[in-house]
Every structure is written in structure tokens, then in C-alpha cells.
Design a protein around this motif. Structure first.
Motif, PDB file in Angstrom:
ATOM      1  N   VAL A  52       6.973   7.311  15.092  1.00  0.00           N
ATOM      2  CA  VAL A  52       6.448   7.820  13.827  1.00  0.00           C
ATOM      3  C   VAL A  52       5.071   7.226  13.548  1.00  0.00           C
ATOM      4  O   VAL A  52       4.156   7.920  13.081  1.00  0.00           O
ATOM      5  CB  VAL A  52       7.428   7.515  12.680  1.00  0.00           C
ATOM      6  N   ALA A  53       4.913   5.920  13.839  1.00  0.00           N
ATOM      7  CA  ALA A  53       3.620   5.264  13.603  1.00  0.00           C
ATOM      8  C   ALA A  53       2.523   5.873  14.470  1.00  0.00           C
ATOM      9  O   ALA A  53       1.389   6.043  14.018  1.00  0.00           O
ATOM     10  CB  ALA A  53       3.743   3.764  13.877  1.00  0.00           C
ATOM     11  N   VAL A  54       2.867   6.206  15.716  1.00  0.00           N
ATOM     12  CA  VAL A  54       1.882   6.836  16.605  1.00  0.00           C
ATOM     13  C   VAL A  54       1.486   8.210  16.064  1.00  0.00           C
ATOM     14  O   VAL A  54       0.296   8.565  16.034  1.00  0.00           O
ATOM     15  CB  VAL A  54       2.439   6.956  18.039  1.00  0.00           C
ATOM     16  N   GLN A  55       2.464   8.991  15.626  1.00  0.00           N
ATOM     17  CA  GLN A  55       2.159  10.310  15.075  1.00  0.00           C
ATOM     18  C   GLN A  55       1.308  10.197  13.815  1.00  0.00           C
ATOM     19  O   GLN A  55       0.349  10.965  13.623  1.00  0.00           O
ATOM     20  CB  GLN A  55       3.460  11.058  14.784  1.00  0.00           C
ATOM     21  N   ARG A  56       1.649   9.230  12.955  1.00  0.00           N
ATOM     22  CA  ARG A  56       0.872   9.046  11.730  1.00  0.00           C
ATOM     23  C   ARG A  56      -0.559   8.617  12.059  1.00  0.00           C
ATOM     24  O   ARG A  56      -1.517   9.118  11.456  1.00  0.00           O
ATOM     25  CB  ARG A  56       1.542   8.000  10.838  1.00  0.00           C
ATOM     26  N   GLN A  57      -0.692   7.704  13.021  1.00  0.00           N
ATOM     27  CA  GLN A  57      -2.021   7.250  13.412  1.00  0.00           C
ATOM     28  C   GLN A  57      -2.833   8.393  14.017  1.00  0.00           C
ATOM     29  O   GLN A  57      -4.040   8.505  13.788  1.00  0.00           O
ATOM     30  CB  GLN A  57      -1.904   6.100  14.418  1.00  0.00           C
ATOM     31  N   SER A  58      -2.165   9.246  14.780  1.00  0.00           N
ATOM     32  CA  SER A  58      -2.854  10.392  15.372  1.00  0.00           C
ATOM     33  C   SER A  58      -3.371  11.338  14.293  1.00  0.00           C
ATOM     34  O   SER A  58      -4.510  11.827  14.363  1.00  0.00           O
ATOM     35  CB  SER A  58      -1.912  11.130  16.326  1.00  0.00           C
ATOM     36  N   ILE A  59      -2.539  11.583  13.280  1.00  0.00           N
ATOM     37  CA  ILE A  59      -2.960  12.458  12.177  1.00  0.00           C
ATOM     38  C   ILE A  59      -4.106  11.825  11.402  1.00  0.00           C
ATOM     39  O   ILE A  59      -5.105  12.489  11.074  1.00  0.00           O
ATOM     40  CB  ILE A  59      -1.765  12.744  11.254  1.00  0.00           C
TER      41      ILE A  59
END
Length: 210
Positions: A52-59
Motif C-alpha cells: 500500500v505504501a508503494v502504491q501511495r508513494q507512486s500516486i
């Protein structure tokens, strides 16, 4: 005659009896290890959080890059507007239609717009590098956690004690439903296809035996 060992502490349940013929990869016993399974669930939850943190950082990275591009575009538009104003001021100053103060202000505004555009581009490049670094760090952290989960999954899979050979069950070292520590002997598995005999013989008979 390999001795099979548990990969973790737990309660053993045998699926075969001593002397029973078994095939290679057949499950001989299972081990119930709540600690190992709980550890796997904890590490899985940590992995999900990192995903989830990776997806949030990507966004966040894409959003910030878009904002930086917008700032650069606005700065570029401001340059064009300031240069137009400077050209008009230059023409008006030549015709003595505006004061020198107004002309100098238009010139200063054009110079300020160029500086702002340059700084906007540099800031966007630096933030892009920083955001890409943060995203890469998040992904590396997630990948490390994924390896931890994969190792625990392998260890949980090893709670099924399988026969390494075709043979027969030798000795069950511990009792049914016993609590066994890590790497303590559980049972032996006899490979009937591989025998080695050691014996003593007089030297005078060695050549004949050979």
C-alpha cells in the motif's frame, strides 16, 4: 537411513507407522507450529502495508510531477506575458508615452519572470530525482519483506515432513502428539536401494574376494 528433523518447534502428528513402505516425497508426519504460522501472518500483514505504501508513494510521485510541470508551464507563460509587456513598454518609451519608471518596471518584470522560470525548472528536476529515490527505496523495502514472507512460506510448507527416498519407515523417535523442539529427531527413513556392508576379512582372502 536419513533421520528427519522438524524445521520448527511444534506438535508432531505421524501419518505412517514403523516398518511401513513409503514413496519419495510422501508426507510422513505433520507439525503444528502456531508460532511459525503467526509469524508468517504478521510478516504478510507487514508486506501488505508496504505494498500500500508503494502504491501511495507512486500516486504521490505522479501528482507532484504533474504539479511541477504545471508550475514550469505557468512560469513559461509568465515569461511570454512579461516579454510582451516589455516590448510594448519599449515602444511606448521610445514614443515618450510612458514614464521611465514604468519602462524600468516592465524590464524588471521580464527579468524576474525569466528567473522564476529557471528556478521552476531546476526545482522540478530536483524534486523528480528525490521522488524517484523515495519510490525506489519503498520498492526495495517491499521486496526485502517479500523475501521474508517467501522464506516463511517455505518453512511453513516444510511442516509437512516428507520422505526423501523410496523405502520404509525405520524408527519413530518421539511419541504421537509430542511437543518437539527445532531440529530434534522425529523418525528415520530407510532407503532399501542403497546398502553398504562393512566386514573384516583375513588379508589372505582379500584377492579372492576382489
Amino acid at each position: 537411513s536419513p533421520t528427519l528433523l522438524p524445521p520448527a518447534a511444534g506438535t508432531v502428528t505421524f501419518l505412517v507407522q514403523a516398518g511401513e513402505e513409503v514413496k519419495k516425497s510422501q508426507v510422513l508426519a505433520t507439525l503444528d507450529s502456531p508460532e511459525l504460522r503467526n509469524e508468517l501472518e504478521r510478516e504478510r500483514a507487514t508486506l501488505e502495508g508496504l505494498e500500500v505504501a508503494v502504491q501511495r508513494q507512486s500516486i504521490d510521485t505522479r501528482r507532484q510531477l504533474v504539479a511541477n510541470q504545471q508550475a514550469s508551464d505557468i512560469a513559461n507563460v509568465n515569461i511570454q506575458a512579461a516579454e510582451r509587456e516589455l516590448r510594448r513598454a519599449q515602444d511606448s518609451w521610445t514614443k515618450k508615452l510612458i514614464s521611465e519608471r514604468d519602462f524600468e518596471k516592465a524590464r524588471d518584470d521580464a527579468a524576474a519572470a525569466q528567473v522564476n522560470h529557471k528556478h521552476a525548472i531546476q526545482t522540478a528536476e530536483l524534486q523528480k530525482e528525490s521522488l524517484e529515490f523515495e519510490l525506489r527505496a519503498r520498492r526495495l523495502e517491499r521486496d526485502r519483506q517479500r523475501l521474508v514472507v517467501e522464506d516463511l512460506q517455505r518453512r511453513v510448507g516444510d511442516l509437512e515432513i516428507k520422505s526423501p527416498v523410496n523405502g520404509v519407515v525405520g524408527t519413530r523417535v518421539v511419541a504421537e502428539r509430542a511437543n518437539v523442539p527445532l531440529n530434534s529427531p522425529l523418525l528415520t527413513d530407510v532407503d532399501l536401494t542403497a546398502f553398504e556392508i562393512e566386514f573384516l576379512v583375513a588379508q589372505t582372502y582379500a584377492d579372492d574376494l576382489g
